[in-house]
Design a protein around this motif. Structure first.
Motif, PDB file in Angstrom:
ATOM      1  N   ALA A 180       0.839  -1.200   0.000  1.00 41.86           N
ATOM      2  CA  ALA A 180       0.000   0.000   0.000  1.00 41.86           C
ATOM      3  C   ALA A 180       0.871   1.245   0.000  1.00 41.86           C
ATOM      4  CB  ALA A 180      -0.911   0.002   1.216  1.00 41.86           C
ATOM      5  N   TYR A 181       0.506   2.193  -0.835  1.00 41.54           N
ATOM      6  CA  TYR A 181       1.237   3.443  -0.889  1.00 41.54           C
ATOM      7  C   TYR A 181       0.309   4.583  -0.505  1.00 41.54           C
ATOM      8  CZ  TYR A 181       5.492   1.829  -3.093  1.00 41.54           C
ATOM      9  OH  TYR A 181       6.687   1.248  -3.344  1.00 41.54           O
ATOM     10  N   PRO A 182       0.842   5.567   0.186  1.00 40.20           N
ATOM     11  CA  PRO A 182       0.051   6.784   0.408  1.00 40.20           C
ATOM     12  C   PRO A 182      -0.347   7.343  -0.956  1.00 40.20           C
ATOM     13  CG  PRO A 182       2.119   6.862   1.617  1.00 40.20           C
ATOM     14  CD  PRO A 182       2.161   5.640   0.791  1.00 40.20           C
ATOM     15  N   LEU A 185       1.845   9.493  -3.172  1.00 40.65           N
ATOM     16  CA  LEU A 185       3.100   9.012  -3.738  1.00 40.65           C
ATOM     17  C   LEU A 185       2.927   8.044  -4.885  1.00 40.65           C
ATOM     18  CD1 LEU A 185       4.703   8.946  -0.294  1.00 40.65           C
ATOM     19  CD2 LEU A 185       5.461  10.324  -2.213  1.00 40.65           C
ATOM     20  N   ILE A 188       5.314   8.416  -8.136  1.00 41.71           N
ATOM     21  CA  ILE A 188       6.700   7.955  -8.217  1.00 41.71           C
ATOM     22  C   ILE A 188       6.791   6.459  -8.438  1.00 41.71           C
ATOM     23  CG2 ILE A 188       7.318   9.792  -6.603  1.00 41.71           C
ATOM     24  CD1 ILE A 188       7.983   7.686  -4.550  1.00 41.71           C
ATOM     25  N   GLU A 191       8.605   4.982 -11.537  1.00 46.02           N
ATOM     26  CA  GLU A 191      10.038   5.078 -11.800  1.00 46.02           C
ATOM     27  C   GLU A 191      10.628   3.678 -11.893  1.00 46.02           C
ATOM     28  OE1 GLU A 191      11.771   7.560  -8.905  1.00 46.02           O
ATOM     29  OE2 GLU A 191      10.233   9.113  -9.103  1.00 46.02           O
ATOM     30  N   THR A 193      13.294   2.045 -11.036  1.00 40.98           N
ATOM     31  CA  THR A 193      13.822   1.291  -9.890  1.00 40.98           C
ATOM     32  C   THR A 193      12.724   0.839  -8.943  1.00 40.98           C
ATOM     33  OG1 THR A 193      14.248   3.412  -8.843  1.00 40.98           O
ATOM     34  CG2 THR A 193      16.138   2.283  -9.822  1.00 40.98           C
ATOM     35  N   LEU A 194      11.579   1.489  -9.023  1.00 40.27           N
ATOM     36  CA  LEU A 194      10.518   1.115  -8.095  1.00 40.27           C
ATOM     37  C   LEU A 194       9.561   0.079  -8.680  1.00 40.27           C
ATOM     38  CD1 LEU A 194       9.664   4.475  -6.329  1.00 40.27           C
ATOM     39  CD2 LEU A 194      10.943   2.518  -5.467  1.00 40.27           C
ATOM     40  N   PRO A 196       9.686  -2.993  -9.245  1.00 39.50           N
ATOM     41  CA  PRO A 196       9.506  -4.253  -8.519  1.00 39.50           C
ATOM     42  C   PRO A 196       8.477  -4.145  -7.397  1.00 39.50           C
ATOM     43  CG  PRO A 196      11.827  -3.781  -8.825  1.00 39.50           C
ATOM     44  CD  PRO A 196      11.094  -2.579  -9.329  1.00 39.50           C
ATOM     45  N   LEU A 197       8.346  -2.963  -6.811  1.00 46.22           N
ATOM     46  CA  LEU A 197       7.372  -2.811  -5.725  1.00 46.22           C
ATOM     47  C   LEU A 197       5.994  -2.439  -6.246  1.00 46.22           C
ATOM     48  CD1 LEU A 197       9.194  -1.042  -2.780  1.00 46.22           C
ATOM     49  CD2 LEU A 197       8.459  -3.412  -3.010  1.00 46.22           C
TER      50      LEU A 197
ATOM     51  N   ASN B 115       3.711   2.028   7.456  1.00 43.74           N
ATOM     52  CA  ASN B 115       2.539   2.287   6.667  1.00 43.74           C
ATOM     53  C   ASN B 115       1.567   3.239   7.348  1.00 43.74           C
ATOM     54  OD1 ASN B 115      -0.369   1.178   5.625  1.00 43.74           O
ATOM     55  ND2 ASN B 115       1.226   1.268   4.069  1.00 43.74           N
ATOM     56  N   GLU B 119       4.854   6.954   6.866  1.00 46.42           N
ATOM     57  CA  GLU B 119       4.730   7.407   5.485  1.00 46.42           C
ATOM     58  C   GLU B 119       3.721   8.531   5.331  1.00 46.42           C
ATOM     59  OE1 GLU B 119       4.017   3.962   3.087  1.00 46.42           O
ATOM     60  OE2 GLU B 119       5.913   3.004   3.625  1.00 46.42           O
ATOM     61  N   MET B 127      10.715   9.348   0.772  1.00 46.29           N
ATOM     62  CA  MET B 127       9.864   8.215   0.399  1.00 46.29           C
ATOM     63  C   MET B 127      10.506   7.442  -0.752  1.00 46.29           C
ATOM     64  SD  MET B 127       6.949   6.932   1.220  1.00 46.29           S
ATOM     65  CE  MET B 127       5.632   5.895   0.605  1.00 46.29           C
ATOM     66  N   ARG B 128      10.932   8.173  -1.725  1.00 46.98           N
ATOM     67  CA  ARG B 128      11.537   7.535  -2.884  1.00 46.98           C
ATOM     68  C   ARG B 128      12.783   6.740  -2.463  1.00 46.98           C
ATOM     69  NH1 ARG B 128      11.254  10.115  -7.723  1.00 46.98           N
ATOM     70  NH2 ARG B 128      11.278  12.098  -6.632  1.00 46.98           N
ATOM     71  N   ALA B 135      13.123  -1.898  -2.961  1.00 47.01           N
ATOM     72  CA  ALA B 135      12.995  -2.511  -4.283  1.00 47.01           C
ATOM     73  C   ALA B 135      14.321  -3.132  -4.719  1.00 47.01           C
ATOM     74  CB  ALA B 135      12.531  -1.468  -5.292  1.00 47.01           C
ATOM     75  N   VAL B 139      15.027  -7.105  -5.282  1.00 51.53           N
ATOM     76  CA  VAL B 139      15.401  -7.603  -6.600  1.00 51.53           C
ATOM     77  C   VAL B 139      16.753  -8.321  -6.541  1.00 51.53           C
ATOM     78  CG1 VAL B 139      16.088  -6.907  -8.910  1.00 51.53           C
ATOM     79  CG2 VAL B 139      14.039  -5.923  -7.866  1.00 51.53           C
ATOM     80  N   GLU B 162      12.141 -13.050  -5.899  1.00 53.80           N
ATOM     81  CA  GLU B 162      11.657 -11.798  -5.369  1.00 53.80           C
ATOM     82  C   GLU B 162      10.310 -12.003  -4.665  1.00 53.80           C
ATOM     83  OE1 GLU B 162      12.039  -9.021  -8.620  1.00 53.80           O
ATOM     84  OE2 GLU B 162      10.239  -8.017  -7.829  1.00 53.80           O
TER      85      GLU B 162
END
Lengths: 232, 232, 232, 232
Positions: A180-182, A185, A188, A191, A193-194, A196-197, B115, B119, B127-128, B135, B139, B162
DNA sequence: GATGAATGAGCTTTCATTCAT
DNA sequence: TATGAATGAAAGCTCATTCAT
C-alpha cells in the motif's frame, strides 16, 4: 437516569449511528477523522460520543470488530465448500477469500492501524473484547478446518487449522501494508527502480494465499493419504 | 566554514547522533518520541534536528532504512549458505532469518509504523529513497535466490525469488502485528479465551517461515529434479 | 583584519550584492525573504550578511533608502520643470510624479512595510540615517519648491513646500495601502458590495495628487497674484 | 448544551473578552501580542481563542472593524453638522475628525498593520467582511456627503463624496505612518537634522485634512454657486 | 441522556542571529 | 573576511477529552 431510559436496543442504535458516520468518513478520507467530525456527521454532539465509546480508538476497533465478524462468517461458508483435493481446495479457497476481502474494503485499512494506532489508546476492556473475538473466531474456524481436512492436525501441531488461518491473516495484512502506498506518492511508483514494488495487492493476494494453503494441504495429504490411494 | 568544519563524514556523524538518540528513546518507550525529546537526548537543540531531517518521520524512516540495510546483508549471507535440499534449506533459512530478526529488535516495531504512521508525513524524496532501497534489495536478493535454487523461477513466475522474499517479509510483518500486544495489556493474555492468541511471535515465526519456504522450494524441486534422481 | 583588507569601495560592492539579491527576491515573492535566501541568492554565506548589516530589517531599509534617493532626484527634476500656472503645474507634476512611482515598483511595497515591520527591529543608527535622509530630502526639495512657487510659503506656514511634499508622500503611501489587496484575495474584489473599493491605485493616484497640489497652488496664487494681473 | 448555555449574546461576550485582552496588550506593547498572551490575559486557555477566531490576525482585524464602526458613526454625525460655507465646513470637519481620531487611539496603529501584517493570514471570509464594511461605510457616508454638498458630485466624478472620504482616510493613514516613530527611537528626534520630521502627527493632521477638504469644497462651490450669490 | 464550551498539553517547524574556526 | 553549524525562543494551531449544565 436521564431524560430517557435507554434500552439496550436503543443504545445499540445510537452506537450504530456513530459507527456508520465514522466508517463513512474513514473510507472517504483514508485517515482517522476527528471525534468532532464523527459527531457532526452523526448529527449529535461531541460529548455524546463519549457516552458510547471510552476513547476515539474504541470507535474504530468496534468497526474492525464488525469487519472481523463478517470475515469469520464468510470464512465459515468458504470452509464448508472446501473440495477435498488439495490443489482444488487451495485455489478455491484463495479465490473465495480474496473476494471476501474485496467485499470488505474497510477491513485492511483498519487492520493496518490496529497495532500501530488503535491499540495504543484502547481501554483494557475493549482490548479484551476485541482480542477475544479474534481468538474465538480463529479457534472455531480452525477446528472446523481441521475436521474438514484430515491429516491437517497432527500430534506435533494439534492446532494446525488455527495456525493456517492465523498465517493467512498475517500474510494478508503484511502484504497489504508492504504494497500500500500513500495516495500522494503513487506518481513515483512508475520510476524504473521502483517497478519491482509496483505490484498491486489485488493481483498478488490470491496467488499468495493459494500458495500458502497448497503447501499446508499437500503436507496434510501426505500424512493422511486418501483411503483408495493404495488400491491403485 | 562554520563552527566546525563539517565534512560529509562529520555530517553523517551528527546525523547519527540524532538517530542513536531517537532509536534509544523509541526502544525505551515503544512509541515515537517527540522531536524535542530526541534533540534533548542528543544534547543538541530542537532546531538543529531540522538541519538534518526534514520531518520527524524522516528520522524514523532513516532508522528503518538502517534496519533494512542490515537485514539485506544478513539475508544475502543466509542465501549463500543455502543447502540444496528443500527441507534442509527451508529449516536452515528459517532459523537464520529468525536469528536475524531477533538481532534486530527495532526492525519490526518500526516497520509496523511505516505504513500507518511514518509514510504519512514523509517528504517525497525520502519516500523515494526508502522505497527504492526496498525494491533494489528485494530484486538483488531475489535474483540471487533464483540462481541458487534451480527451478524456482519459471516462465509463469519469472520473479519467483523476489516474490518469495516479499512474502517472507509480509508474513513476518503481519504475524508480528497480529501477535504483538501493547505492553499495558500483557496481563490479560492469560485469560483462558485468549490463550489461542497467546502465541509468542518469537516461537511462531520460525516454523511459519520454514513452512512458507518449504512449500515453494518443494515445488521448485518438482519442476527441476536433481540430475541423478532417476539413476536410483 | 582578515584575509583581505576591504576597501570602502569593496565593502560597498559586497553590500550591493546582498541588496541586489534581496531586492530581486522581494520583488519576486511580494514578501520579505529570509536571510538564508538572500545569502544564497548572493552566493555568500548567511553569517556574512551580518558583516554588512546589523539586522535583516536594515537590508530592506537600505533598499528603501535607495528608492528614496531616486525619488528625490526625480522630484528635483520635476520641480525644475514646473510651469507657473497652478492648474498646469498641478497636472504636470501629478503626471511626472506618477510616472516616477511606476518607474520605481519597489518603492511603495517597501514603504508600506517601513512603519509596521522594518522599523521594529532597526538599530538606532540605521534609523537615524534613514530618517535623516528623508528629512534632508524633504527640506531640500521643499525649499526649492517654495522658491519656485511664490506665495506658497507664508508667515503662517513658513515651510509650506516641505509640507506639501510630506502630504504628497503621505497621500501616496496611504492610498496605496488602502487599495492594495493581497494577491490571494483579488477574486472577491468583483463582488458587488466591494466594487467601491475596486479602484486601482494606478488610476487613482494621479488625479488625487493633482487635486492636492491644485488646492495648495491656487491658494498660493491668491496670496501672491502675478504682477501683471491687475493690468488687465 | 454545554457548560453554560451560550446564546449568541453570550458568544459575543466571550469574544469580547478576548478582544478586550488583545486590545489592552496591543496598546500596552505597541506590537501584536502572541495568542498565548491574549488567552492568558483573558483568563482562558489558548485553544479557546480558536473557538472564536480562526487565526490570530482575525482577532486584530475584528478590533480594527470595531474602530471603523465607531469612525463611521462619528463621521456620520460630523457630516450632519457640516456648515454650508466651504471654509467653515472644512475647518469644522477637520476639527471634528481629528477629535475622533484622538478618541480612538487604536485605530491608526491597527490600520497601519492591516496591509503589511494582518491581511497576510486572514481567512477569505474575514477579509470579505472587513473590506465590505469599509466599502459600505465609504459609500454610505460618501453619498450623504454628496447630498449635503451641492456641486460636489459632477458628471465627471459622480462619486466625489466617496472619493473625498477615501482620500481623507489615505492621507490620515499615510501621515501617521510617515510621522510615527517606534517608541525606542523618540530620543533621536530632537537632533537638528531630524527636526523637519519632528512634526507631531497630532499637530499636522487637522491642518492637512482641512486643506484637503477646502480644496474640494471650494471647487464644488464654484460649480454650484449659492442661489443668492448673483443678487448682491 | 445530551450538550458543546473549555481545556491545555502537545505538536512540528521557522528563522534571525551568534560565534568558533 | 567569511563561514555555516548551531541555536532556541517563539509561534500558531489541533484535538481528544472533560464536565457543569
Amino acid at each position: 437516569m436521564g431524560r430517557h431510559v435507554m434500552t439496550d436496543a436503543g443504545r445499540d442504535l445510537r452506537r450504530g449511528e456513530f459507527l456508520d458516520a465514522a466508517r463513512a468518513l474513514f473510507r472517504e478520507r483514508g485517515e482517522l477523522p476527528s471525534v468532532a467530525e464523527i459527531a457532526k456527521a452523526a448529527g449529535l454532539a461531541k460529548g455524546t460520543v463519549y457516552l458510547y465509546f471510552a476513547t476515539k480508538e474504541e470507535i474504530f476497533v468496534a468497526l474492525l470488530e464488525e469487519e472481523f465478524e463478517k470475515l469469520f462468517v464468510a470464512l465459515s461458508a468458504a470452509l464448508e465448500e472446501l473440495p477435498e483435493e488439495p490443489a482444488l481446495a487451495s485455489s478455491q479457497f484463495a479465490r473465495s477469500y480474496t473476494e471476501t476481502l474485496f467485499a470488505q474494503p474497510d477491513l485492511l485499512p483498519l487492520a493496518a492501524l490496529a497495532n500501530a494506532v488503535l491499540e495504543q489508546n484502547l481501554p483494557t476492556e475493549a482490548m479484551r473484547r476485541f482480542k477475544t473475538q479474534l481468538a474465538v473466531g480463529l479457534v472455531t474456524a480452525g477446528k472446523r478446518l481441521e475436521s474438514l481436512v484430515p491429516g491437517l492436525a497432527t500430534e506435533e501441531s494439534p492446532q494446525a487449522g488455527e495456525t493456517l488461518l492465523l498465517r493467512t491473516y498475517a500474510m494478508t495484512l503484511g502484504l497489504w501494508q508492504a504494497l500500500a502506498y500513500p495516495k500522494a506518492l503513487l506518481p513515483i511508483l512508475n520510476e524504473p527502480t521502483l517497478l519491482p514494488l509496483n505490484r498491486q495487492f489485488t493481483s498478488e493476494i490470491e496467488g499468495t494465499i493459494e500458495s500458502l494453503w497448497r503447501g499446508e494441504l499437500d503436507r496434510a495429504r501426505l500424512q493422511n493419504p486418501p483411503e483408495d490411494a493404495g488400491k491403485i
